[in-house]
Design a protein around this motif. Structure first.
Motif, PDB file in Angstrom:
ATOM      1  N   GLY A  78      54.184  50.868  25.029  1.00  0.00           N
ATOM      2  CA  GLY A  78      53.343  49.707  24.775  1.00  0.00           C
ATOM      3  C   GLY A  78      51.884  50.086  24.599  1.00  0.00           C
ATOM      4  O   GLY A  78      51.484  51.247  24.797  1.00  0.00           O
ATOM      5  N   ARG A  79      51.093  49.097  24.238  1.00  0.00           N
ATOM      6  CA  ARG A  79      49.667  49.311  24.009  1.00  0.00           C
ATOM      7  C   ARG A  79      48.901  48.143  24.629  1.00  0.00           C
ATOM      8  O   ARG A  79      49.235  46.976  24.373  1.00  0.00           O
ATOM      9  CB  ARG A  79      49.374  49.416  22.514  1.00  0.00           C
ATOM     10  N   LEU A  80      47.897  48.475  25.399  1.00  0.00           N
ATOM     11  CA  LEU A  80      47.170  47.488  26.196  1.00  0.00           C
ATOM     12  C   LEU A  80      45.725  47.365  25.707  1.00  0.00           C
ATOM     13  O   LEU A  80      45.056  48.373  25.476  1.00  0.00           O
ATOM     14  CB  LEU A  80      47.177  47.938  27.663  1.00  0.00           C
ATOM     15  N   LEU A  81      45.250  46.123  25.591  1.00  0.00           N
ATOM     16  CA  LEU A  81      43.831  45.863  25.351  1.00  0.00           C
ATOM     17  C   LEU A  81      43.246  45.260  26.617  1.00  0.00           C
ATOM     18  O   LEU A  81      43.746  44.253  27.122  1.00  0.00           O
ATOM     19  CB  LEU A  81      43.633  44.891  24.185  1.00  0.00           C
ATOM     20  N   ILE A  82      42.190  45.886  27.126  1.00  0.00           N
ATOM     21  CA  ILE A  82      41.555  45.440  28.369  1.00  0.00           C
ATOM     22  C   ILE A  82      40.207  44.804  28.037  1.00  0.00           C
ATOM     23  O   ILE A  82      39.372  45.399  27.348  1.00  0.00           O
ATOM     24  CB  ILE A  82      41.346  46.625  29.326  1.00  0.00           C
ATOM     25  N   VAL A  83      40.017  43.592  28.516  1.00  0.00           N
ATOM     26  CA  VAL A  83      38.756  42.875  28.320  1.00  0.00           C
ATOM     27  C   VAL A  83      37.878  43.131  29.540  1.00  0.00           C
ATOM     28  O   VAL A  83      38.230  42.759  30.662  1.00  0.00           O
ATOM     29  CB  VAL A  83      38.995  41.367  28.139  1.00  0.00           C
TER      30      VAL A  83
END
Length: 357
Positions: A78-83
């Motif tokens: 998977g691939r995660l975007l962190i704000v």
């Protein structure tokens, strides 16, 4: 001493006395009854469907829950975007890096609200490897900002992306739309808005997300914890007396009218403090509409550094919290969690008045 820091909180006598329970072996049915009551009451806080949601308990602080959620619910490949817009968003980035999770960061300054347009653009330009998950802090206690969870959830829902929420300092005090299908997990802890003691945290997670969980960690393996707890079991020795306090705190929350009443109570105290400090020339960092009801940040009074302010207030029976990082010389923070009343805030404001007169 009254704690105005963002957890742990000042306990009620009811919760404090719950710690004086008989010693209990964690392999006996009495403990599993306690664990089951905690899980059932956590599910009921926001009226969740137990066929859809699983509360996963673990011994550790709120960061343990966030780590378990992040390490377990971003799938393999998977691939995660962190704000990021504060310390706790940056902490998720550190967790993702340590577990070698494929991730990107969209960074905003600590005093800045995440820009939904920029986030959407980042999601839509991910290329041939789209994001499977987004992680966001709901209440960023670095500044007291309540991030736009609904807007980010809508963007994720429209793109089929799973949203991971750090609700450590918002669960049981701020609105969380668990019906939004994009929200697959919310990490939280006993010793903040629930008014329990440190030592137990949890993740509210959709069962279909658990079915595809990764196994990157041992002690905090969310799928294993969930499976065993559903079977009235536990893999390790939990913080038994913290469970006692959590259950009593959840009973107390229910008796007091639930999270909505707690939200109203916090909000009244927070506004009382904000208005009183403003009258003394001490301005809040963010307008009320951008802040949580749980914690607000304020500019240090002219000519008073944090150490002097902290020690003055502590001598009067109050513990406040410093700003973090580069904000430590500019602001302080006051939380209205815990066993606090309007009379307590009046005494706090009187102490400030004597300092800045």
């Amino acid at each position: 001493m009254l704690l105005l820091n963002p957890g742990p909180v000042t306990l009620t006598e009811r919760v404090r006395k719950s710690l004086l329970q008989p010693d209990l072996c964690h392999r006996e049915p009495e403990f599993f009854d306690l664990q089951e009551e905690a899980r059932a009451r956590l599910t009921a806080v926001y009226g969740l469907d137990p066929a859809v949601w699983a509360p996963v308990l673990m011994t550790g602080s709120g960061t343990a829950a966030v780590e378990s959620m992040t390490a377990g619910l971003v799938p393999e490949g998977g691939r995660l975007l962190i704000v990021e817009n504060g310390v706790y968003g940056e902490r998720i980035s550190q967790i993702a890096k340590q577990y070698r999770i494929d991730h990107d960061v969209i960074h905003f300054e600590w005093m800045q609200a995440p820009d939904l347009t920029q986030i959407v653009d980042k999601l839509d330009t991910a290329g041939d490897r789209p994001y499977t998950n987004v992680a966001i802090i709901h209440h960023e206690t670095t500044t007291g900002r309540l991030n736009d969870l609904a807007g980010i959830a809508a963007a994720c829902r429209e793109r089929g992306i799973d949203l991971l929420v750090d609700g450590v300092s918002s669960f049981a005090a701020e609105a969380i739309d668990f019906d939004d299908s994009s929200i697959v997990a919310v990490a939280a802890t006993a010793n903040k808005c629930l008014h329990g003691v440190p030592g137990v945290s949890f993740v509210m997670v959709r069962k279909d997300a658990l079915a595809k969980a990764a196994s990157r960690t041992y002690y905090l393996d969310i799928a294993r914890l969930a499976k065993l707890q559903a079977e009235r079991n536990t893999p390790f020795t939990p913080s038994v007396h913290a469970y006692y306090a959590l259950v009593e705190a959840l009973r107390e929350l229910d008796d007091a009218g639930g999270w909505q009443k707690r939200h109203t109570h916090y909000g009244a105290l927070a506004e009382q403090a904000r208005a009183g400090l403003a009258a003394l020339g001490i301005d809040s960092v963010l307008p009320p509409g951008e802040s949580s009801v749980v914690l607000r940040a304020y500019k240090l009074p002219a000519g008073v550094d944090y150490v002097r302010l902290h020690d003055w207030l502590k001598a009067d029976g109050f513990v406040i919290y410093a700003g973090q990082g580069g904000l430590s010389k500019a602001l302080f923070r006051i939380s209205t969690m815990g066993n606090l009343t309007a009379a307590d805030i009046d005494r706090l404001l009187a102490s400030f008045a004597r300092l800045v007169k």
